[in-house]
Scaffold this active site. Structure first.
Site, PDB file in Angstrom:
ATOM      1  N   GLU A 109      40.749  44.542  29.444  1.00 49.75           N
ATOM      2  CA  GLU A 109      41.417  43.811  30.999  1.00 49.75           C
ATOM      3  C   GLU A 109      42.652  44.430  30.850  1.00 49.75           C
ATOM      4  O   GLU A 109      42.896  44.902  32.168  1.00 49.75           O
ATOM      5  CB  GLU A 109      41.274  42.507  30.981  1.00 49.75           C
ATOM      6  CG  GLU A 109      41.567  41.986  32.360  1.00 49.75           C
ATOM      7  CD  GLU A 109      41.410  40.418  32.469  1.00 49.75           C
ATOM      8  OE1 GLU A 109      40.211  40.058  32.717  1.00 49.75           O
ATOM      9  OE2 GLU A 109      42.430  39.729  32.122  1.00 49.75           O
ATOM     10  N   HIS A 166      42.689  45.308  37.817  1.00 49.39           N
ATOM     11  CA  HIS A 166      42.817  45.833  36.661  1.00 49.39           C
ATOM     12  C   HIS A 166      42.499  47.226  36.458  1.00 49.39           C
ATOM     13  O   HIS A 166      41.675  47.361  37.225  1.00 49.39           O
ATOM     14  CB  HIS A 166      42.416  44.879  35.367  1.00 49.39           C
ATOM     15  CG  HIS A 166      42.985  43.386  35.412  1.00 49.39           C
ATOM     16  ND1 HIS A 166      44.275  43.210  34.828  1.00 49.39           N
ATOM     17  CD2 HIS A 166      42.629  42.379  35.528  1.00 49.39           C
ATOM     18  CE1 HIS A 166      44.577  41.804  34.842  1.00 49.39           C
ATOM     19  NE2 HIS A 166      43.607  41.312  35.555  1.00 49.39           N
ATOM     20  N   ASP A 182      33.380  49.842  39.987  1.00 53.16           N
ATOM     21  CA  ASP A 182      34.645  50.584  39.963  1.00 53.16           C
ATOM     22  C   ASP A 182      34.924  50.642  41.784  1.00 53.16           C
ATOM     23  O   ASP A 182      34.099  50.804  42.486  1.00 53.16           O
ATOM     24  CB  ASP A 182      34.371  52.029  39.948  1.00 53.16           C
ATOM     25  CG  ASP A 182      35.778  52.986  39.750  1.00 53.16           C
ATOM     26  OD1 ASP A 182      36.619  52.245  39.443  1.00 53.16           O
ATOM     27  OD2 ASP A 182      35.548  54.074  40.100  1.00 53.16           O
ATOM     28  N   HIS A 183      36.175  50.424  41.827  1.00 51.83           N
ATOM     29  CA  HIS A 183      36.827  50.018  43.086  1.00 51.83           C
ATOM     30  C   HIS A 183      36.047  48.978  43.933  1.00 51.83           C
ATOM     31  O   HIS A 183      35.745  49.201  45.022  1.00 51.83           O
ATOM     32  CB  HIS A 183      36.834  51.554  43.954  1.00 51.83           C
ATOM     33  CG  HIS A 183      37.967  52.473  43.466  1.00 51.83           C
ATOM     34  ND1 HIS A 183      37.753  53.005  42.388  1.00 51.83           N
ATOM     35  CD2 HIS A 183      39.222  52.555  43.908  1.00 51.83           C
ATOM     36  CE1 HIS A 183      39.133  53.746  42.219  1.00 51.83           C
ATOM     37  NE2 HIS A 183      39.828  53.375  43.233  1.00 51.83           N
ATOM     38  N   CYS A 199      46.135  33.788  37.880  1.00 51.44           N
ATOM     39  CA  CYS A 199      44.773  34.696  38.024  1.00 51.44           C
ATOM     40  C   CYS A 199      43.972  34.084  38.844  1.00 51.44           C
ATOM     41  O   CYS A 199      43.089  34.785  39.400  1.00 51.44           O
ATOM     42  CB  CYS A 199      44.347  34.634  36.536  1.00 51.44           C
ATOM     43  SG  CYS A 199      45.091  35.160  35.134  1.00 51.44           S
ATOM     44  N   HIS A 241      39.636  41.230  41.043  1.00 53.72           N
ATOM     45  CA  HIS A 241      39.039  39.929  40.810  1.00 53.72           C
ATOM     46  C   HIS A 241      40.021  38.731  40.912  1.00 53.72           C
ATOM     47  O   HIS A 241      41.089  38.972  41.123  1.00 53.72           O
ATOM     48  CB  HIS A 241      38.252  39.771  39.325  1.00 53.72           C
ATOM     49  CG  HIS A 241      39.072  39.664  38.361  1.00 53.72           C
ATOM     50  ND1 HIS A 241      38.779  39.010  37.138  1.00 53.72           N
ATOM     51  CD2 HIS A 241      40.428  39.862  37.998  1.00 53.72           C
ATOM     52  CE1 HIS A 241      39.565  38.958  36.194  1.00 53.72           C
ATOM     53  NE2 HIS A 241      40.748  39.266  36.695  1.00 53.72           N
ATOM     54  N   HIS A 263      43.865  39.710  42.257  1.00 55.54           N
ATOM     55  CA  HIS A 263      44.570  40.856  41.760  1.00 55.54           C
ATOM     56  C   HIS A 263      43.863  41.643  41.117  1.00 55.54           C
ATOM     57  O   HIS A 263      42.168  41.677  41.418  1.00 55.54           O
ATOM     58  CB  HIS A 263      45.720  40.012  40.652  1.00 55.54           C
ATOM     59  CG  HIS A 263      44.682  39.455  39.528  1.00 55.54           C
ATOM     60  ND1 HIS A 263      44.097  38.376  39.573  1.00 55.54           N
ATOM     61  CD2 HIS A 263      44.605  39.850  38.256  1.00 55.54           C
ATOM     62  CE1 HIS A 263      43.514  37.812  38.289  1.00 55.54           C
ATOM     63  NE2 HIS A 263      43.904  38.817  37.720  1.00 55.54           N
TER      64      HIS A 263
END
Lengths: 142, 142, 142, 142, 142, 142
Positions: free
Chosen positions: C128, C41, C79-80, C33, C14, C39
């Site tokens: 996060e 998490h 996810d992914h 950010c 994100h 980037h």
């Protein structure tokens, strides 16, 4: 009001099995948790006491005493045991985490005054795995 | 040579019990781990493969394939089972972590070529609890 | 009333970026950010259901069913993925954890009755990182 | 209302010792925690702010700013220090976790508006060890 | 050859301070770790024994006996102590983790035969914090 | 010879994508890891230096200096970045963990003498998730 917590652990076997049901029904509802020959877990148990700090000690409750209380009243009855067959306070009850924390509350709640002048039991949290856990705050909690 | 690892877990019951000994001798040696009605653990299992990275993928081994291999060959036979009574590859063996990792090695070592062109099995590490764990590197490791 | 929780995880990219602002203003407010190329998490997600235990199962909610519900309704969509560009329920919203838990609540809250006779959604907690996390209890919670 | 949390840590020495008591009485009450030459811990500190998310940022509080506030006002005064002798805000108080979180609350609560337009301090949680921890929600919390 | 490990912990105060140097030089080299009034940590200690499994028990070493050995010979001398002033085996030595593991090795290595027929000491790993740790394999290890 | 380790972390986006292949082939091989719009992780990085302890400090390497070296040379180039597009030392390489640790080794290995008189780089361990991780010991390690 400060909340103080102590974490203990125990290793136990259990299965999820309703004796009023057939084996097939148990397997349908509980899946592999109903395995006839048991399975087991490393349980983590967190007990929280709330109250005001004693001005003489700075403590709501001496966590060494709380640890001893939890070990004597709970852990010694569960550790390296079978939750379905070896534990008097679970006799006749399904060995779910929900039922475990309610029974633990009944044992610990009246004994907190033995170890804390100003505190009372706030919650019992039980981790069956790092990803599955339950918490109970007593029946009076809204 | 790079070492790549995948962590899986399973929940199982077991007891430590040498059938050649009396109940008294078992309790003397194994203590509460010999409890007749079993106890259990959340086991964590780490499998490490070593090799050079495939230039087409940047991988020593595809960890999704390694995960699938571990689950199919090991976890499905152990998860929500009794290690003493339900696991064919442990039949006739004491259900200690030491014996478990040696048997897992025999199963996984010849299958690594199925999932990795350049890698071979390096080690198997098994956590019975966060504080008790064993590791095996195969018999050829000095 | 017992509270039962299930932990799931997802890995996503994100950035924090308000499209109403200039790039300079975004970098001033969000710092690294706001990195244009994203980037990411490993997010941990804990969903808690409260209610009384079903006497037939000892469960407030079957955590396998709760896990399946979370995976189907939430994890598969995140996810992914890229939280800013790939997730329909986040379209037009800043990809902050605060906004994520509120949107997750809207999805999960009405679906809890599908998996629990006596339970309702209590909270959604999103990590996060191990050091930054948010929790939401719904709008009716004081 | 969303709850956002930031975890920080510090390493400090302390002892539990009531100067109004004799050494014997201190050792009787506090046991090895009263060791004259101190002992110490890696403390983990979690600060939670509650409020509604700012529509411009999606944040209840910018966790980088919250981190900076905690470090400047709390961590710098405690990290690599002796909690009994080196910390002005603990002067004359027993160095228990209960007293620490109450003093931290007094420092942080009025400063939250500096870093969050819509948020206020909700709780301070302090881990002395992974197994012993306390939490404080302010005096107005029932 | 299987490697078996046991994790224990202790809480202690220390400072890093070379008495051959001035206070200024100590502060320059060790920074806040040289704080005159000490600081402290929750140390985690992992001791690994290697050997072949005893066919009668399935054990390289009984981890309960290994735990007792570590507690008696090491933990009791360090827990709730000051590593610079209270520990005979550290007298005259800088209280660094490197020096600690070497001294622990000298104590434990000759005592492993007391608790394991086939095993010998393989390594001692000491976590000062979750992010700073050291490991020692003895002088004969290349 | 003592082994000392420092753990750092960074948060980054990446995808696994071989530009010599079609999108279909990439999705077949890498699955969701090939997602066009990226995904991401909280990476944990452990760097281990081995050597003998400096008698003046008791240190193999000052872990504050090792931390600074890792942050300056590695973390600043990766944290809140896209590993495929933003990192000069990964240009033209598949963004796998295996390739990352080899490139990190090339950067850190020659710089260890700057921070340690007696130590040399022993290993670099990179956790992509708590369950997937890789380790590299340099090319000379058998």
């Amino acid at each position: 009001m400060v909340y103080v917590s102590r974490k203990e652990h125990f290793n136990a076997a259990h299965k999820l099995y309703n004796p009023a049901w057939s084996r097939e029904k148990n397997e349908e509802v509980f899946g592999p948790c109903a395995n006839a020959n048991w399975h087991g877990h490393n349980f983590d148990l967190i007990v929280t006491v709330k109250g005001k700090a004693d001005p003489d000690t700075g403590f709501v409750a001496d966590l060494k005493k709380l640890s001893t209380l939890i070990r004597t009243e709970i852990i010694e009855h569960l550790d390296h045991k079978n939750l379905n067959t070896d534990v008097p306070f679970m006799a006749g009850k399904l060995a779910s985490c929900e039922n475990l924390v309610v029974e633990m509350w009944k044992i610990l709640e009246p004994r907190i005054p033995q170890i804390s002048k100003f505190g009372s039991l706030h919650s019992i949290k039980l981790y069956e795995t790092p990803r599955n856990f339950v918490e109970y705050f007593g029946d009076d909690h809204l």
